[in-house]
Design a protein around this motif. Structure first.
Motif, PDB file in Angstrom:
ATOM      1  N   UNK A 187      59.693  57.016   6.440  1.00 29.96           N
ATOM      2  CA  UNK A 187      58.531  56.164   6.243  1.00 29.96           C
ATOM      3  C   UNK A 187      58.452  55.077   7.316  1.00 29.96           C
ATOM      4  N   UNK A 188      59.594  54.688   7.816  1.00 31.63           N
ATOM      5  CA  UNK A 188      59.599  53.710   8.900  1.00 31.63           C
ATOM      6  C   UNK A 188      58.952  54.277  10.159  1.00 31.63           C
ATOM      7  N   UNK A 189      59.210  55.554  10.439  1.00 33.30           N
ATOM      8  CA  UNK A 189      58.614  56.187  11.615  1.00 33.30           C
ATOM      9  C   UNK A 189      57.096  56.245  11.481  1.00 33.30           C
ATOM     10  N   UNK A 190      56.620  56.543  10.284  1.00 33.03           N
ATOM     11  CA  UNK A 190      55.173  56.572  10.046  1.00 33.03           C
ATOM     12  C   UNK A 190      54.585  55.187  10.279  1.00 33.03           C
ATOM     13  N   UNK A 191      55.282  54.168   9.789  1.00 32.95           N
ATOM     14  CA  UNK A 191      54.802  52.798   9.938  1.00 32.95           C
ATOM     15  C   UNK A 191      54.732  52.381  11.400  1.00 32.95           C
TER      16      UNK A 191
ATOM     17  N   UNK B  19      44.743  57.307  16.234  1.00 36.68           N
ATOM     18  CA  UNK B  19      45.892  58.019  15.673  1.00 36.68           C
ATOM     19  C   UNK B  19      45.673  58.275  14.191  1.00 36.68           C
ATOM     20  N   UNK B  20      46.147  59.420  13.777  1.00 36.90           N
ATOM     21  CA  UNK B  20      46.178  59.738  12.356  1.00 36.90           C
ATOM     22  C   UNK B  20      47.450  60.546  12.108  1.00 36.90           C
ATOM     23  N   UNK B  21      47.523  61.190  10.939  1.00 36.02           N
ATOM     24  CA  UNK B  21      48.728  61.936  10.570  1.00 36.02           C
ATOM     25  C   UNK B  21      48.343  63.317  10.061  1.00 36.02           C
TER      26      UNK B  21
ATOM     27  N   UNK C  83      39.179  58.763   6.075  1.00 32.79           N
ATOM     28  CA  UNK C  83      40.010  59.819   6.624  1.00 32.79           C
ATOM     29  C   UNK C  83      41.420  59.321   6.911  1.00 32.79           C
ATOM     30  N   UNK C  84      41.522  58.140   7.522  1.00 33.88           N
ATOM     31  CA  UNK C  84      42.846  57.628   7.841  1.00 33.88           C
ATOM     32  C   UNK C  84      43.648  57.324   6.585  1.00 33.88           C
ATOM     33  N   UNK C  85      43.000  56.737   5.560  1.00 34.02           N
ATOM     34  CA  UNK C  85      43.707  56.442   4.311  1.00 34.02           C
ATOM     35  C   UNK C  85      44.214  57.727   3.668  1.00 34.02           C
ATOM     36  N   UNK C  86      43.375  58.767   3.682  1.00 32.18           N
ATOM     37  CA  UNK C  86      43.787  60.032   3.090  1.00 32.18           C
ATOM     38  C   UNK C  86      44.979  60.622   3.841  1.00 32.18           C
ATOM     39  N   UNK C  87      44.895  60.648   5.172  1.00 33.74           N
ATOM     40  CA  UNK C  87      45.984  61.256   5.951  1.00 33.74           C
ATOM     41  C   UNK C  87      47.275  60.433   5.840  1.00 33.74           C
ATOM     42  N   UNK C  88      47.138  59.124   5.779  1.00 28.03           N
ATOM     43  CA  UNK C  88      48.336  58.287   5.635  1.00 28.03           C
ATOM     44  C   UNK C  88      48.972  58.506   4.259  1.00 28.03           C
TER      45      UNK C  88
ATOM     46  N   UNK D  76      54.242  49.500  -8.486  1.00 30.17           N
ATOM     47  CA  UNK D  76      53.441  50.373  -7.627  1.00 30.17           C
ATOM     48  C   UNK D  76      53.960  50.337  -6.197  1.00 30.17           C
ATOM     49  N   UNK D  77      53.949  51.504  -5.539  1.00 26.29           N
ATOM     50  CA  UNK D  77      54.358  51.577  -4.147  1.00 26.29           C
ATOM     51  C   UNK D  77      53.419  50.719  -3.310  1.00 26.29           C
ATOM     52  N   UNK D  78      53.951  49.747  -2.562  1.00 30.03           N
ATOM     53  CA  UNK D  78      53.070  48.803  -1.860  1.00 30.03           C
ATOM     54  C   UNK D  78      52.246  49.424  -0.746  1.00 30.03           C
ATOM     55  N   UNK D  79      52.798  50.391  -0.016  1.00 27.99           N
ATOM     56  CA  UNK D  79      52.051  51.003   1.080  1.00 27.99           C
ATOM     57  C   UNK D  79      50.948  51.900   0.526  1.00 27.99           C
ATOM     58  N   UNK D  80      51.281  52.750  -0.403  1.00 27.67           N
ATOM     59  CA  UNK D  80      50.268  53.631  -0.982  1.00 27.67           C
ATOM     60  C   UNK D  80      49.151  52.821  -1.630  1.00 27.67           C
ATOM     61  N   UNK D  81      49.524  51.750  -2.323  1.00 30.42           N
ATOM     62  CA  UNK D  81      48.515  50.936  -3.002  1.00 30.42           C
ATOM     63  C   UNK D  81      47.645  50.182  -2.012  1.00 30.42           C
ATOM     64  N   UNK D  82      48.245  49.691  -0.917  1.00 30.07           N
ATOM     65  CA  UNK D  82      47.464  48.926   0.061  1.00 30.07           C
ATOM     66  C   UNK D  82      46.424  49.796   0.753  1.00 30.07           C
ATOM     67  N   UNK D  83      46.678  51.090   0.838  1.00 28.49           N
ATOM     68  CA  UNK D  83      45.696  51.989   1.452  1.00 28.49           C
ATOM     69  C   UNK D  83      44.363  51.957   0.718  1.00 28.49           C
ATOM     70  N   UNK D  84      44.408  51.677  -0.592  1.00 28.60           N
ATOM     71  CA  UNK D  84      43.205  51.749  -1.414  1.00 28.60           C
ATOM     72  C   UNK D  84      42.887  50.404  -2.063  1.00 28.60           C
TER      73      UNK D  84
END
Length: 790
Positions: free
Chosen positions: A93-97, A167-169, A425-430, A406-414
């Motif tokens: 997850x650090x690499x994704x960040x 960039x996306x994933x 699109x970026x939120x979905x791919x992340x 709640x997972x902070x990264x997943x929650x912050x996306x939305x």
């Protein structure tokens, strides 16, 4: 700047991110966009609007669409878009960040992929053009299941350097393995309170709303309409609902009225309200919601009624008289209301502080509501950096409570409004990248996570979240949608952080309800209790005002300070109007021409219902000079006035200050309303007494002489007087003016119709039925039904 210098700047920009990024990506910071802004060195902005295969499989073709804009000051010649081949798998997850945090083009994005280019032509300053790129997973070099970077560059004819990047994933799910990660997703249905404390003054007590904004939101294309439509496609969804919203929508399914602007504290009437327009959409929405929550394994969580702001109360209102009782009642009413409106089983005992941010005082207030389950944002309870995996969401937090973090990264996306294709699109791919990586951390151990979107979930954000869940849970996917009850009862990881912080985020303090606001809300209860004592139908106000008090403390008022204050002011003003509708009208100075007379005091009831449990007390500032009778019992029908007689006994001439005050009756009697003071001017006490005595002697002497002469005359004529007392009756005044003078002297401050015989009575005050309400009194009413709600 030369090309070499620009390349060095790009490398240094990427290196700075590498040096500053945390090794574990569950930090409190929200997920970053991945779409760097334009700069003098990189004048073009690139966006990715869609990825046709959000999860790529073997031999799949991925289509990427988007748009390039020239944000610079000169034309970009022969602009074209290219793909980069992923450099390596992002296995943490650090690499994704780190990828999401890069601020400009970097060599770490991989090499340009030959043969995959979209020509755009010349781009003048400010000009924008769309692009489409297609690539197979084989061409991308994807072989091992995992998460990869997907980068798009824009270049000019020189092709020496990128002018911008997006960039996306891309998750590659060639050979899925391991246990699926169970994810519970909160799906909030909330809205700022709309029902006010007033209803129309009719037998049906037609409800009144502060505005008609819900009509738009409940429509099929409105926010709440779309949330139900999208939500009903998701399995095992956890609907988190404010029961006050359900009550409001139910009220709208029948005729209702809407306040005109600026009339928040007035009694509701036809001329300050308009007919509501949302009856049809409210009926359809409620029916659709009932169907949705009963299907697909859904769970319904009822927040306490009107969703009170637990953090504000904990910090600024804890300990206020009646607060604990109000919170407990709100929790009970929330569950009962939701079950009644939706006809499904409902989960209560769940607390959701604002943005999920928890501290120790807020946890204590949550426990007051009976909540043994608290929904927490992991940004406020970060995991240890030594933890190499993402722990289960549920863990004990003390005092018998379970925190579902709640997972902070997943929650912050939305957490915001994803109102563009690019953001969605970026939120979905992340999301897909993060959840796949979590699953692969411990493939033999099932993970149990919570996703907490914004309380005011928008349509675009909801659609992105739903698309992400569908993609991750597709056949052979790594995510299994789960209900909150399943995730909250999963075993807690022993190394997970269960320590509730003692501090609350400073950035959230500014939007809290203040101590003054909460004090004013709870102060309504004092005035309400007093009003309830005198009403013959107290149920018309008790429940509605209690509901309005809780609505005044709603979490929905965060970031809406002016609207919040207006709502509270409306409740307090309306209560004041009702309370002052039962009153003693102001009196002018009164002349009392004698030592014994009747003081007449009126009481007016402008409410639509009868009142009782009241008495009227008239007191003298100098009882040795002027004293009055005992208090009068007050019982009045709705919209009537009545005058009460108080025998007055004067001893000395001159002015005396008097006070008329309503009091409640019973063991805890207390003043009701404002006291009315007036002056009584006493005249002719001493001389008047002598005149009365002297006049009485003369009259008796004359009557005796007359009686003697008449009897002598009758005796001479042989007549017999059969009624020797008849001649002692007082004679009628000679003229009408004499009659008025006698009346004025007998009843100071009174009205016509009371004779001299009443002036000398002593004892308790009695109501005067001979004083009808005047036409002006009938018109001057504080119209206002005292019932709230429906």
């Amino acid at each position: 700047m030369g090309r070499a210098a620009r390349r060095l700047a790009a490398v240094l920009a990427g290196g700075t991110v590498l040096l500053s990024a945390a090794p574990y990506a569950t930090a409190a910071a929200p997920a970053r966009t991945g779409f760097p802004a334009a700069s003098p060195d990189y004048p073009a902005t690139v966006q990715i609007d869609s990825v046709s295969a959000p999860v790529a499989g073997e031999n799949a073709t991925v289509t990427v669409t988007g748009r390039v804009t020239n944000a610079g000051s000169s034309t970009v010649k022969a602009a074209h878009v290219v793909l980069r081949s992923p450099k390596e798998e992002l296995d943490t997850r650090s690499a994704i960040n780190l990828v999401a945090g890069r601020t400009g083009p970097s060599s770490k994005d991989g090499a340009v992929l030959p043969g995959h280019k979209a020509d755009l032509g010349d781009l003048a300053p400010g000009q924008s053009r769309p692009y489409t790129l297609q690539v197979s997973t084989a061409d991308l070099g994807l072989k091992t299941a995992g998460v990869y970077e997907l980068a798009v560059d824009v270049r000019d004819a020189d092709e020496d350097r990128p002018l911008g990047v997006a960039r996306s994933f891309l998750p590659y799910n060639a050979s899925p393995n391991g246990k699926q990660t169970r994810i519970a997703t909160l799906w909030p249905l909330t809205h700022a309170p709309e029902l006010v404390a007033q209803t129309m003054p009719d037998n049906d007590q037609m409800p009144v709303l502060r505005d008609d904004s819900l009509t738009t939101e409940l429509a099929p294309n409105g926010r709440l309409g779309k949330l139900v439509t999208i939500g009903q496609t998701l399995p095992n969804l956890t609907w988190v609902i404010d029961p006050d919203l359900l009550d409001t929508v139910y009220a709208m399914t029948k005729p209702y009225r809407v306040q005109k602007p600026g009339t928040g504290g007035e009694s509701a009437k036809d001329d300050n309200t308009v007919a509501g327009a949302g009856q049809n959409v409210a009926t359809a929405w409620l029916a659709q919601l009932r169907t949705a929550v009963a299907a697909n394994g859904s769970q319904v969580v009822a927040l306490p009624y009107a969703d009170p702001d637990l953090a504000s109360i904990a910090h600024n209102g804890n300990g206020l008289p009646g607060m604990d009782t109000a919170l407990r009642k709100a929790a009970t009413a929330g569950k009962v209301t939701a079950e009644g409106r939706l006809s499904v089983d409902v989960t209560g005992g769940v607390a959701w502080p604002y943005q999920g941010r928890l501290d120790q005082p807020t946890a204590a207030v949550a426990r007051t509501t009976g909540a043994d389950l608290v929904l927490v944002n992991g940004a406020g309870m970060p995991e240890s950096r030594s933890l190499s995996y993402t722990p289960n969401a549920a863990r004990p937090i003390g005092n018998g409570q379970t925190g579902v973090v709640a997972d902070p990264v997943l929650s912050s996306l939305f957490s915001g409004d994803l109102d563009s294709d690019q953001a969605q699109s970026l939120a979905e791919q992340r999301f897909l990248a993060e959840t796949m990586t979590i699953t692969q951390q411990r493939p033999d151990d099932q993970r149990n996570l919570l996703v907490m979107p914004s309380r005011t979930l928008t349509v675009g954000t909801a659609q992105a979240l739903a698309d992400a869940l569908h993609a991750a849970a597709q056949p052979n996917g790594w995510v299994a949608p789960a209900r909150l009850d399943a995730v909250s009862t999963a075993p807690a990881d022993p190394d997970a952080n269960g320590s509730v912080p003692g501090d609350y985020p400073g950035e959230l303090r500014g939007s809290e309800l203040s101590s003054a606001a909460l004090n004013s809300v709870m102060g309504v209860q004092t005035g309400l209790d007093l009003l309830l004592q005198i009403l013959t139908q107290p149920q018309r106000v008790r429940g509605p005002f209690n509901a309005a008090m809780v609505r005044s403390m709603s979490t929905q008022w965060r970031d809406h300070a002016e609207t919040s204050a207006a709502y509270r002011d409306g409740v307090q003003s309306y209560l004041a109007n009702l309370t002052t509708a039962v009153k003693v009208p102001a009196k002018s100075a009164i002349t009392l021409p004698g030592d014994n007379a009747i003081l007449l005091i009126s009481v007016k009831n402008d409410l639509n219902q009868a009142v009782g449990n009241l008495e009227l007390r008239v007191t003298s500032s100098q009882v040795n000079r002027l004293n009055v009778g005992q208090p009068a019992t007050v019982v009045l029908d709705g919209t009537t006035s009545r005058t009460f007689r108080f025998p007055a006994e004067a001893q000395v001439n001159g002015p005396v200050q008097m006070t008329a005050q309503l009091w409640t009756t019973g063991p805890n009697a207390q003043p009701y309303g404002k006291a009315v003071s007036f002056t009584v001017e006493v005249t002719s006490v001493a001389s008047g007494v002598m005149y009365v005595i002297g006049g009485g002697v003369v009259l008796m002497a004359l009557a005796g002489v007359r009686f003697y002469l008449q009897r002598k005359k009758r005796s001479a004529a042989g007549e017999v007087d059969l009624d020797p007392e008849r001649l002692l009756e007082p004679e009628e005044p000679a003229t009408a003016e004499d009659a008025e003078d006698a009346e004025d002297g007998a009843a100071a401050g009174g009205t016509a119709g009371e004779g001299p015989a009443e002036a000398g009575r002593k004892g308790s005050a009695e109501p005067s039925d001979s004083t009808p309400e005047s036409a002006s009194d009938a018109r001057d009413r504080a119209t206002g039904d005292e019932k709230v709600g429906h």
